[in-house]
Write a protein that holds these residues in place. Sequence first.
Motif, mmCIF file in Angstrom:
data_model
loop_
_atom_site.group_PDB
_atom_site.id
_atom_site.type_symbol
_atom_site.label_atom_id
_atom_site.label_comp_id
_atom_site.label_asym_id
_atom_site.label_seq_id
_atom_site.Cartn_x
_atom_site.Cartn_y
_atom_site.Cartn_z
ATOM 1 N N MET A 1 0.825 -1.194 0.000
ATOM 2 C CA MET A 1 0.000 0.000 0.000
ATOM 3 C C MET A 1 0.869 1.256 0.000
ATOM 4 N N HIS A 2 1.905 1.247 0.796
ATOM 5 C CA HIS A 2 2.781 2.411 0.888
ATOM 6 C C HIS A 2 3.403 2.741 -0.470
ATOM 7 N N LYS A 3 3.748 1.716 -1.218
ATOM 8 C CA LYS A 3 4.341 1.903 -2.541
ATOM 9 C C LYS A 3 3.339 2.568 -3.495
ATOM 10 N N GLU A 4 2.091 2.112 -3.474
ATOM 11 C CA GLU A 4 1.038 2.691 -4.310
ATOM 12 C C GLU A 4 0.782 4.140 -3.921
ATOM 13 N N TYR A 5 0.742 4.408 -2.650
ATOM 14 C CA TYR A 5 0.528 5.765 -2.144
ATOM 15 C C TYR A 5 1.600 6.711 -2.687
ATOM 16 N N LYS A 6 2.850 6.312 -2.605
ATOM 17 C CA LYS A 6 3.950 7.138 -3.113
ATOM 18 C C LYS A 6 3.815 7.356 -4.619
ATOM 19 N N LYS A 7 3.395 6.309 -5.341
ATOM 20 C CA LYS A 7 3.224 6.420 -6.790
ATOM 21 C C LYS A 7 2.163 7.468 -7.124
ATOM 22 N N TYR A 8 1.012 7.393 -6.460
ATOM 23 C CA TYR A 8 -0.067 8.358 -6.716
ATOM 24 C C TYR A 8 0.355 9.774 -6.340
ATOM 25 N N ALA A 9 1.002 9.915 -5.207
ATOM 26 C CA ALA A 9 1.451 11.238 -4.772
ATOM 27 C C ALA A 9 2.397 11.844 -5.803
ATOM 28 N N LYS A 10 3.300 11.034 -6.326
ATOM 29 C CA LYS A 10 4.252 11.519 -7.333
ATOM 30 C C LYS A 10 3.529 11.898 -8.628
ATOM 31 N N GLN A 11 2.599 11.051 -9.081
ATOM 32 C CA GLN A 11 1.845 11.334 -10.306
ATOM 33 C C GLN A 11 1.043 12.628 -10.194
ATOM 34 N N LEU A 12 0.564 12.921 -8.998
ATOM 35 C CA LEU A 12 -0.250 14.116 -8.775
ATOM 36 C C LEU A 12 0.592 15.354 -8.511
ATOM 37 N N GLY A 13 1.907 15.173 -8.466
ATOM 38 C CA GLY A 13 2.801 16.294 -8.224
ATOM 39 C C GLY A 13 2.792 16.771 -6.788
ATOM 40 N N LEU A 14 2.434 15.887 -5.863
ATOM 41 C CA LEU A 14 2.331 16.264 -4.458
ATOM 42 C C LEU A 14 3.592 15.946 -3.663
ATOM 43 N N GLY A 15 4.464 15.157 -4.214
ATOM 44 C CA GLY A 15 5.653 14.757 -3.465
ATOM 45 C C GLY A 15 5.353 13.575 -2.565
ATOM 46 N N GLU A 16 6.367 12.810 -2.250
ATOM 47 C CA GLU A 16 6.181 11.591 -1.465
ATOM 48 C C GLU A 16 5.804 11.863 -0.013
ATOM 49 N N SER A 17 5.963 13.078 0.449
ATOM 50 C CA SER A 17 5.646 13.371 1.848
ATOM 51 C C SER A 17 4.208 13.852 2.038
ATOM 52 N N ALA A 18 3.438 13.937 0.964
ATOM 53 C CA ALA A 18 2.043 14.384 1.075
ATOM 54 C C ALA A 18 1.240 13.397 1.915
ATOM 55 N N ASP A 19 0.329 13.936 2.729
ATOM 56 C CA ASP A 19 -0.476 13.039 3.550
ATOM 57 C C ASP A 19 -1.593 12.408 2.710
ATOM 58 N N ILE A 20 -2.196 11.368 3.254
ATOM 59 C CA ILE A 20 -3.196 10.590 2.529
ATOM 60 C C ILE A 20 -4.410 11.436 2.172
ATOM 61 N N THR A 21 -4.767 12.405 3.008
ATOM 62 C CA THR A 21 -5.904 13.269 2.714
ATOM 63 C C THR A 21 -5.640 14.113 1.475
ATOM 64 N N ALA A 22 -4.436 14.628 1.349
ATOM 65 C CA ALA A 22 -4.079 15.420 0.172
ATOM 66 C C ALA A 22 -4.145 14.579 -1.097
ATOM 67 N N VAL A 23 -3.672 13.340 -1.009
ATOM 68 C CA VAL A 23 -3.715 12.438 -2.162
ATOM 69 C C VAL A 23 -5.164 12.135 -2.531
ATOM 70 N N ARG A 24 -5.984 11.796 -1.540
ATOM 71 C CA ARG A 24 -7.392 11.500 -1.792
ATOM 72 C C ARG A 24 -8.090 12.686 -2.424
ATOM 73 N N ASN A 25 -7.893 13.878 -1.866
ATOM 74 C CA ASN A 25 -8.537 15.076 -2.415
ATOM 75 C C ASN A 25 -8.134 15.319 -3.864
ATOM 76 N N ALA A 26 -6.860 15.149 -4.156
ATOM 77 C CA ALA A 26 -6.380 15.361 -5.521
ATOM 78 C C ALA A 26 -6.967 14.337 -6.483
ATOM 79 N N VAL A 27 -7.044 13.081 -6.071
ATOM 80 C CA VAL A 27 -7.590 12.036 -6.933
ATOM 81 C C VAL A 27 -9.079 12.272 -7.192
ATOM 82 N N VAL A 28 -9.840 12.546 -6.144
ATOM 83 C CA VAL A 28 -11.279 12.769 -6.311
ATOM 84 C C VAL A 28 -11.536 14.006 -7.172
ATOM 85 N N SER A 29 -10.803 15.080 -6.933
ATOM 86 C CA SER A 29 -10.960 16.284 -7.753
ATOM 87 C C SER A 29 -10.659 15.998 -9.215
#
Length: 104
Positions: A1-29
């Motif tokens: 799961m951690h690997k997938e999270y980092k992949k999505y964060a990178k694809q969204l331009g959020l950086g690997e340190s972005a929290d899960i809420t930021a990733v979720r918000n970016a994906v849903v938006s």
Amino acid sequence: MHKEYKKYAKQLGLGESADITAVRNAVVSRVFQESIGKRVILLQESFPFLFVGEIFAVEADFMLLKTEFTNIAEFDGELFRIHLDTVHVFFIEDGKHCIPDIRT
């Protein structure tokens, strides 16, 4: 799961340190942004609870939804500004699966 999270964060331009809420918000938006003009059914915890309509616009984490109907007849046909954090369940028509008319 951690690997997938980092992949999505990178694809969204959020950086690997972005929290899960930021990733979720970016994906849903992004999902809603890519679906402008499509029909959606969504449920939220707060009043009114049910919306069916067309995604009119998306800006950041807000969506403009032109309703066909809601669970409150007086709100049918209105334009709603909905914060995407309030959406608990949604389905966007994809051409293969359609939202049925649940009013009948």
